[in-house]
Write a protein that holds these residues in place. Structure first.
Motif, PDB file in Angstrom:
ATOM      1  N   GLY A 151    -112.245 -10.170 -22.055  1.00  0.00           N
ATOM      2  CA  GLY A 151    -111.408 -10.145 -23.248  1.00  0.00           C
ATOM      3  C   GLY A 151    -109.942 -10.311 -22.959  1.00  0.00           C
ATOM      4  N   ALA A 152    -109.429 -11.504 -23.122  1.00  0.00           N
ATOM      5  CA  ALA A 152    -108.004 -11.725 -22.928  1.00  0.00           C
ATOM      6  C   ALA A 152    -107.258 -11.644 -24.246  1.00  0.00           C
ATOM      7  CB  ALA A 152    -107.770 -13.092 -22.286  1.00  0.00           C
ATOM      8  N   ASN A 153    -107.958 -11.726 -25.380  1.00  0.00           N
ATOM      9  CA  ASN A 153    -107.203 -11.665 -26.626  1.00  0.00           C
ATOM     10  C   ASN A 153    -107.102 -10.238 -27.127  1.00  0.00           C
ATOM     11  OD1 ASN A 153    -109.245 -11.033 -28.630  1.00  0.00           O
ATOM     12  ND2 ASN A 153    -110.015 -13.097 -28.375  1.00  0.00           N
ATOM     13  N   ASP A 154    -106.090  -9.991 -27.943  1.00  0.00           N
ATOM     14  CA  ASP A 154    -105.769  -8.634 -28.357  1.00  0.00           C
ATOM     15  C   ASP A 154    -106.765  -8.054 -29.355  1.00  0.00           C
ATOM     16  OD1 ASP A 154    -103.539  -8.626 -26.672  1.00  0.00           O
ATOM     17  OD2 ASP A 154    -102.321  -9.616 -28.190  1.00  0.00           O
ATOM     18  N   ALA A 155    -107.352  -8.889 -30.219  1.00  0.00           N
ATOM     19  CA  ALA A 155    -108.373  -8.392 -31.146  1.00  0.00           C
ATOM     20  C   ALA A 155    -109.572  -7.851 -30.362  1.00  0.00           C
ATOM     21  CB  ALA A 155    -108.808  -9.493 -32.105  1.00  0.00           C
ATOM     22  N   TYR A 156    -109.962  -8.547 -29.296  1.00  0.00           N
ATOM     23  CA  TYR A 156    -111.056  -8.087 -28.440  1.00  0.00           C
ATOM     24  C   TYR A 156    -110.675  -6.758 -27.786  1.00  0.00           C
ATOM     25  CZ  TYR A 156    -114.575  -8.171 -24.699  1.00  0.00           C
ATOM     26  OH  TYR A 156    -115.587  -7.855 -23.857  1.00  0.00           O
ATOM     27  N   ALA A 157    -109.465  -6.704 -27.236  1.00  0.00           N
ATOM     28  CA  ALA A 157    -109.039  -5.503 -26.512  1.00  0.00           C
ATOM     29  C   ALA A 157    -108.999  -4.286 -27.425  1.00  0.00           C
ATOM     30  CB  ALA A 157    -107.675  -5.738 -25.875  1.00  0.00           C
ATOM     31  N   THR A 158    -108.449  -4.428 -28.632  1.00  0.00           N
ATOM     32  CA  THR A 158    -108.380  -3.277 -29.522  1.00  0.00           C
ATOM     33  C   THR A 158    -109.766  -2.893 -30.036  1.00  0.00           C
ATOM     34  OG1 THR A 158    -107.805  -4.682 -31.414  1.00  0.00           O
ATOM     35  CG2 THR A 158    -105.982  -3.656 -30.218  1.00  0.00           C
ATOM     36  N   THR A 159    -110.632  -3.870 -30.245  1.00  0.00           N
ATOM     37  CA  THR A 159    -111.989  -3.569 -30.693  1.00  0.00           C
ATOM     38  C   THR A 159    -112.754  -2.811 -29.616  1.00  0.00           C
ATOM     39  OG1 THR A 159    -112.007  -5.478 -32.166  1.00  0.00           O
ATOM     40  CG2 THR A 159    -114.143  -4.563 -31.552  1.00  0.00           C
ATOM     41  N   THR A 160    -112.604  -3.193 -28.351  1.00  0.00           N
ATOM     42  CA  THR A 160    -113.314  -2.472 -27.284  1.00  0.00           C
ATOM     43  C   THR A 160    -112.794  -1.045 -27.150  1.00  0.00           C
ATOM     44  OG1 THR A 160    -111.882  -3.317 -25.507  1.00  0.00           O
ATOM     45  CG2 THR A 160    -113.902  -4.552 -25.977  1.00  0.00           C
ATOM     46  N   LEU A 161    -111.504  -0.828 -27.408  1.00  0.00           N
ATOM     47  CA  LEU A 161    -110.990   0.544 -27.413  1.00  0.00           C
ATOM     48  C   LEU A 161    -111.682   1.370 -28.495  1.00  0.00           C
ATOM     49  CD1 LEU A 161    -107.156  -0.060 -26.975  1.00  0.00           C
ATOM     50  CD2 LEU A 161    -108.673   1.077 -25.343  1.00  0.00           C
ATOM     51  N   ALA A 162    -111.790   0.789 -29.695  1.00  0.00           N
ATOM     52  CA  ALA A 162    -112.458   1.488 -30.797  1.00  0.00           C
ATOM     53  C   ALA A 162    -113.920   1.762 -30.464  1.00  0.00           C
ATOM     54  CB  ALA A 162    -112.344   0.670 -32.082  1.00  0.00           C
ATOM     55  N   MET A 163    -114.587   0.799 -29.828  1.00  0.00           N
ATOM     56  CA  MET A 163    -115.991   0.968 -29.457  1.00  0.00           C
ATOM     57  C   MET A 163    -116.183   2.114 -28.470  1.00  0.00           C
ATOM     58  SD  MET A 163    -117.102  -3.009 -29.057  1.00  0.00           S
ATOM     59  CE  MET A 163    -118.664  -2.657 -28.268  1.00  0.00           C
ATOM     60  N   SER A 164    -115.156   2.411 -27.698  1.00  0.00           N
ATOM     61  CA  SER A 164    -115.248   3.495 -26.724  1.00  0.00           C
ATOM     62  C   SER A 164    -114.733   4.819 -27.273  1.00  0.00           C
ATOM     63  CB  SER A 164    -114.488   3.115 -25.449  1.00  0.00           C
ATOM     64  OG  SER A 164    -115.181   2.068 -24.790  1.00  0.00           O
ATOM     65  N   GLY A 165    -114.411   4.852 -28.562  1.00  0.00           N
ATOM     66  CA  GLY A 165    -114.056   6.112 -29.191  1.00  0.00           C
ATOM     67  C   GLY A 165    -112.585   6.323 -29.499  1.00  0.00           C
ATOM     68  N   CYS A 166    -111.748   5.343 -29.238  1.00  0.00           N
ATOM     69  CA  CYS A 166    -110.317   5.481 -29.526  1.00  0.00           C
ATOM     70  C   CYS A 166    -110.094   5.499 -31.039  1.00  0.00           C
ATOM     71  CB  CYS A 166    -109.568   4.314 -28.891  1.00  0.00           C
ATOM     72  SG  CYS A 166    -107.785   4.381 -29.108  1.00  0.00           S
ATOM     73  N   HIS A 167    -109.255   6.381 -31.504  1.00  0.00           N
ATOM     74  CA  HIS A 167    -108.972   6.490 -32.940  1.00  0.00           C
ATOM     75  C   HIS A 167    -107.622   5.902 -33.315  1.00  0.00           C
ATOM     76  CE1 HIS A 167    -112.483   8.941 -33.717  1.00  0.00           C
ATOM     77  NE2 HIS A 167    -112.197   9.580 -32.611  1.00  0.00           N
TER      78      HIS A 167
END
Length: 167
Positions: free
Chosen positions: A59-75
């Motif tokens: 994931g080099a794009n920012d939408a991917y990066a923020t989505t993976t954070l959310a998937m791991s529990g980031c609020h």
């Protein structure tokens, strides 16, 4: 866990980066003195509180990066941008921060917090940190972010294969 070098995005290249490894090394330099507890795979939850990284090799794009954070529990994501990415996220609050005075001025409708006063000696690190912390508390209590006010709810589904060449 896979490892490979993802090429930088056009915006990262224009900002002077040659590799995403170079960008990540900068992130480690600015993370502070806290101990990194480990690296999680996309969607993996931390086993305990603390500072964790996420393996986002695809994931080099920012939408991917923020989505993976959310998937791991980031609020809440504190998203730093130098050039002014206007990203929000559909499932996680995103607070956009910049230290670039030009970005802060030109994109004031998209940037939630500017560190310019701290960088220019008008505020201390402690004052700026307290302001940012208080902003996080207000947002956690329901104050909308600039992305929410603009209706920017970016989203991507991490799937491991790029069909459009962005990761």
């Amino acid at each position: 866990m896979q490892t490979c070098e993802v090429p930088p995005t056009p915006g990262n290249k224009a900002g002077g980066l040659t590799t995403m490894t170079e960008k990540n090394l900068g992130s480690f330099k600015t993370k502070g003195h806290g101990r990194m507890l480990g690296i999680l795979d996309c969607g993996q939850r931390p086993s305990r509180p603390g500072m964790w990284g996420i393996n986002q090799v695809r994931g080099a794009n920012d939408a991917y990066a923020t989505t993976t954070l959310a998937m791991s529990g980031c609020h809440i994501c504190l998203f730093t941008t130098g050039r002014g990415n206007p990203i929000g996220n559909a499932c996680m609050t995103t607070i956009k921060i910049t230290g670039n005075p030009r970005t802060a001025e030109m994109l004031s409708d998209m940037i939630d917090y500017s560190t310019k006063p701290m960088l220019y000696g008008e505020k201390s690190l402690q004052e700026s940190g307290k302001e940012l912390y208080e902003l996080m508390l207000r947002v956690a209590g329901g104050e909308p972010t600039k992305a929410e006010l603009l209706g920017d709810y970016s989203w991507t589904t991490p799937h491991g294969t790029s069909y459009n060449g962005d990761y």
